[in-house]
Design an enzyme around this catalytic site. Structure first.
Site, PDB file in Angstrom:
ATOM      1  N   HIS A 139       8.523   0.273  16.042  1.00 50.89           N
ATOM      2  CA  HIS A 139       8.027  -0.348  14.755  1.00 50.89           C
ATOM      3  C   HIS A 139       8.144  -1.796  14.654  1.00 50.89           C
ATOM      4  CE1 HIS A 139       8.985   3.702  12.989  1.00 50.89           C
ATOM      5  NE2 HIS A 139       8.152   3.435  12.082  1.00 50.89           N
ATOM      6  N   LYS A 143      11.406  -4.285  10.578  1.00 46.44           N
ATOM      7  CA  LYS A 143      12.118  -3.177  10.176  1.00 46.44           C
ATOM      8  C   LYS A 143      13.842  -3.161  10.547  1.00 46.44           C
ATOM      9  CE  LYS A 143      11.977   1.967  10.354  1.00 46.44           C
ATOM     10  NZ  LYS A 143      11.826   2.372   8.869  1.00 46.44           N
TER      11      LYS A 143
END
Ligand code: NAD
Length: 253
Positions: A139, A143
């Site tokens: 990701h 995040k």
């Protein structure tokens, strides 16, 4: 599909993307609410909406959803991080048989198809020796949580499907800490602006099978949320992504 009047609670990145996708599917947006004090909470648009889509923040979701259910409105919620209150709310809806709610941590139709494939493959792999499973997720660098909620769901499905081979999962670092054969390793990688990639691998001494889901952006989540609103507008009670997937596959025929 009937054109719906949709209200949006939470008008951040997801709310705005949902607005575009909903209009492209012929629906109209009758309210966009972005704070607890927003005057549109009292608007005619919200009161007469066919369905509300809620994407806000963990601290706001429970009170928003309760407020909307009390107004008799069906709610699709994608806000993550309020699992405990959600479980209580679900129990209340099911016990009292009042209220309409569909919540999912991942609305992407592709991810939910991936979940189905994952369960099927794990069930087969439980009967095959010589393969070692490993999960990885990549990701964007913003995040904060790791592993992702989607990776946890994938891991739980693998454990359920392979009860004779695996007993738990563990987050491992880049160096790959050594873990025993009964534990599914999860690698979490944070890189650039990647929207979300999940890979489940089965390696043997002679080959490698890899299942990958790669999101190209937020559109997939927004589309899933709008399809969920279409599905929910004519139903009552608590619904899940499995119900939605069955409906989505049916409407594709
Ligand atoms: P964001 O920060 O861009 O937007 C959230 C918006 O909610 C903000 O504009 C904020 O002003 C508003 N808000 C906060 N409290 C509110 C309240 N009490 N009432 C009304 N509005 C309020 O975030 P985002 O990227 O749009 O994500 C929102 C949520 O959705 C997060 O929890 C995220 O993890 C989740 N998410 C879920 C999925 C899924 O598929 N389920 C996909 C992407 C994101």
């Amino acid at each position: 599909m009937k054109a719906l009047k949709i209200a949006l609670v939470g008008y951040g990145r997801m709310g705005q993307m949902i607005h575009k996708i909903a209009e492209s599917r012929g629906h109209s947006i009758v309210a966009t609410i972005d704070t607890p004090q927003d005057s549109q909470w009292e608007s005619e648009g919200l009161r007469t909406a066919d369905v509300v889509i809620e994407f806000t923040q963990p601290e706001a979701a429970a009170s928003n959803v309760k407020r909307l259910l009390a107004m008799g409105l069906p709610v699709v919620s994608g806000t993550t991080g309020w699992a405990k209150q959600l479980a209580d709310l679900r129990q209340q809806i099911e016990q009292e048989q009042r209220g309409t709610l569909l919540w999912a941590s991942n609305f992407s139709i592709g991810v939910n198809l991936f979940f189905k494939i994952n369960r099927l493959v794990a069930g087969i792999m439980d009967h095959v020796s010589g393969y070692k499973a490993e999960l990885s997720e990549t990701h964007h660098i913003h995040k904060l949580d790791a592993p992702s909620g989607t990776a946890i769901t994938l891991a739980e499905q693998v454990l359920e499907g392979m009860p004779s081979r695996l007993e738990g999962w563990q987050l491992i670092d880049d160096q790959g800490a050594s873990i025993d054969d009964k534990t599914l390793p999860i690698r979490a990688i944070r890189e650039g602006e990647i929207p979300g990639t999940h890979t489940l691998e089965y390696r043997s001494s002679v080959d490698r099978i890899a299942l990958t889901h790669e999101a190209y952006g937020r559109e997939g989540f927004a589309l899933g949320a709008v399809v969920a609103a279409e599905y929910l507008s004519e139903r009552q009670g608590y619904h899940t992504m499995d119900d939605l997937l069955a409906y989505f596959l049916q409407t594709q025929e």
